[in-house]
Structure formats: structure tokens, C-alpha cells
Write an enzyme that holds these catalytic residues in place. Structure first.
Site, PDB file in Angstrom:
ATOM      1  N   GLU A 219       0.839  -1.198   0.000  1.00  0.00           N
ATOM      2  CA  GLU A 219       0.000   0.000   0.000  1.00  0.00           C
ATOM      3  C   GLU A 219       0.874   1.248   0.000  1.00  0.00           C
ATOM      4  O   GLU A 219       1.308   1.707   1.071  1.00  0.00           O
ATOM      5  CB  GLU A 219      -0.881   0.025   1.249  1.00  0.00           C
TER       6      GLU A 219
ATOM      7  N   SER B 129      -6.696   3.476  -2.920  1.00  0.00           N
ATOM      8  CA  SER B 129      -7.687   4.064  -3.824  1.00  0.00           C
ATOM      9  C   SER B 129      -8.204   3.094  -4.887  1.00  0.00           C
ATOM     10  O   SER B 129      -8.453   3.494  -6.032  1.00  0.00           O
ATOM     11  CB  SER B 129      -7.124   5.342  -4.465  1.00  0.00           C
TER      12      SER B 129
HETATM   13  C1  PEP Z   1      -6.689   1.130   3.126  1.00  0.00           C
HETATM   14  O1  PEP Z   1      -7.335   1.543   4.063  1.00  0.00           O
HETATM   15  O2  PEP Z   1      -5.896   0.208   3.298  1.00  0.00           O
HETATM   16  C2  PEP Z   1      -6.877   1.736   1.815  1.00  0.00           C
HETATM   17  C3  PEP Z   1      -6.216   1.262   0.791  1.00  0.00           C
HETATM   18  O3  PEP Z   1      -7.763   2.791   1.720  1.00  0.00           O
HETATM   19  P1  PEP Z   1      -8.361   3.429   0.359  1.00  0.00           P
HETATM   20  O4  PEP Z   1      -8.849   2.277  -0.484  1.00  0.00           O
HETATM   21  O5  PEP Z   1      -9.459   4.309   0.804  1.00  0.00           O
HETATM   22  O6  PEP Z   1      -7.242   4.149  -0.318  1.00  0.00           O
END
Ligand code: PEP
Length: 251
Positions: free
Chosen positions: A164, A210
Site C-alpha cells: 500500500e 484508492s
Molecule cells: C486502506 O485503508 O488500506 C486503503 C487502501 O484505503 P483506500 O482504499 O481508501 O485508499
């Protein structure tokens, strides 16, 4: 063959009633989708109620955090033993925990050890910040995070990794499928060096940042990406079901 996994991280959203309503909205559709592990990660206080709702379905439950001690004078914390009764998965080392709650690599490592010990499946989150990405330091950062998170862990059966990039979380600025695939391939090679090729090939590595119903296909078409950790879009039943459905069709 790695079974893809889509996990919805609801973060600090939904009251108990809202969590139940959200689950009820997607329960039937999610349950029908085959060949994907579907994991809901609501706030702690909703785990028991949602656990009852999904009983007998193909949907699994995950927590968003865990403490590393099993019991004792740690006011406000939730132990792995408490979670092991309620859910299968637990998110560990999310960038929001690293950023707002000062979780270090050492703490993340202790949490993973504690989770694995009681049979919880950790979803370990790693990823670089924007300035690190722009300085070309992505490989160095994810390598350091892997090394510190997995210190003295000889068996990673049950582990999932979520790549991430911090700059993509909750910003609407997702990585491209190709960028994510490249870094996830790199993470797999690091795991191969640490644990051998067989373990690396069996390990599920997700992309998070996202992901929406509109861009899910771009990620799921990539060979190294085994699913997604979804934040914002997991709070919308139709979006989340669509992401899971696209994953089932493409993987
Ligand atoms: C997350 O909370 O791990 C995340 C990826 O959030 P988002 O999809 O809102 O970017």
C-alpha cells in the site's frame, strides 16, 4: 495457484447498526461469488454481530489491529486470543497505525508473531511515502519494512502482504497497475530470498490504495497482484461487490 483475496478495511467508520446494515446489503451477492476470499474488516465493536450475520456463508471476518500481549493490564487493547475466537484475519502495520500511533517495525513484528501464534492470519501492510517514492527509495523502504516485520519468523504460513503506497491511500490517486505489479514482483523476490521460491509463489500479495470499482480491473489483470485491500470503496456495498466480482472474473 493463489486464491485471490479482497479485504474491506472499514477503518473507523460505521456504528454497530450501520455495520450490520452495510453487511446485510452485500451479504447475498458476495456469498455467491466464487474463487475469491472475501474478508470484511469492520471496527472491533461490530465483529461479534457481523460474525453472526456471516455464519454459514463464504465471507470471512478480519480485525483492523491487534495488540501483541495475550492478556493483562493493557487498558483499551484487544488481544490476539480475543480475536482468534471471532475472526480469521487481522490487518497489521497499516500505514495509518504507523503514522498516527507510532507503530514501529518492532511493534509490527511482535504483533505478527502474536497473531500467527493463535492462528490468526495477518495481512501485513507495507509501502513507501510520497517523498520516498519520488526519491526512488521504494525498494529500500519495502525491503526494510519486510525485514523488520518478519524478524525471527521462520514460518509465514497464513500471512498475506498488502503493498500500500502511502501516497495512494485515501487520496484518490491510485498507483498504476504496472507500478503496483512491479513493486509486488519485487516484494515476492525478497520473500523468495528470505523463505525460498515455493513459499514466495504461494504467498498472496495484495495492492491497496484508492482501489474502486472503476480501476479494479487494471489491478486484477496484473499477474503479481493477488487481490486488494480496499478502504473507502468497501463502505459502498455496490462498489465492493463489483470489485470482488471483477476479481473473480479476471483471476
Ligand atoms: C486502506 O485503508 O488500506 C486503503 C487502501 O484505503 P483506500 O482504499 O481508501 O485508499
Amino acid at each position: 495457484m493463489r486464491v485471490p483475496l479482497i479485504a474491506g478495511n472499514w477503518k473507523m467508520n460505521t456504528t454497530l447498526r450501520e455495520a450490520v446494515e452495510l453487511t446485510q446489503k452485500m451479504l447475498r451477492d458476495l456469498d455467491k461469488i466464487k474463487n475469491v476470499d472475501k474478508v470484511l474488516c469492520p471496527p472491533f465493536i461490530s465483529l461479534a454481530a457481523i460474525g453472526e450475520l456471516i455464519k454459514g456463508t463464504s465471507i470471512k471476518l478480519g480485525a483492523q489491529n491487534v495488540y501483541f500481549e495475550e492478556k493483562g493490564a493493557y487498558t483499551g487493547e484487544i488481544s490476539p486470543l480475543m480475536l482468534a475466537d471471532l475472526c480469521d484475519f487481522v490487518i497489521i502495520g497499516h500505514s495509518e497505525r504507523r503514522q498516527y500511533f507510532n507503530e514501529t517495525g518492532e511493534i509490527v513484528n511482535r504483533k505478527i508473531i502474536a497473531a500467527l501464534k493463535v492462528g490468526l492470519k495477518p495481512i501485513l501492510c507495507i509501502g513507501e511515502r510520497l517523498e520516498e517514492n519520488e526519491a526512488g527509495r521504494t525498494e529500500e523502504i519495502v525491503t526494510n519494512q519486510l525485514n523488520s516485520s518478519l524478524t525471527e519468523i521462520s514460518n509465514i504460513t497464513g500471512l498475506t502482504i498488502a503493498y500500500e503506497p502511502v501516497w495512494a491511500i485515501g487520496t484518490g490517486r491510485a498507483a498504476t497497475g504496472r507500478q503496483a505489479n512491479e513493486t509486488i514482483g519485487l516484494i515476492r523476490r525478497k520473500i523468495s530470498k528470505l523463505y525460498g521460491e515455493r513459499v514466495a509463489q504461494d504467498l498472496r500479495i495484495l495492492y491497496g490504495g484508492s482501489v474502486t470499482a472503476d480501476n479494479a480491473t487494471e489491478f486484477m489483470q496484473q499477474p503479481e497482484i493477488d487481490g486488494a485491500l480496499v478502504g473507502g470503496a468497501s463502505l459502498k456495498a455496490d462498489q465492493f461487490v463489483s470489485i470482488v466480482r471483477q476479481t473473480s472474473e479476471l483471476k
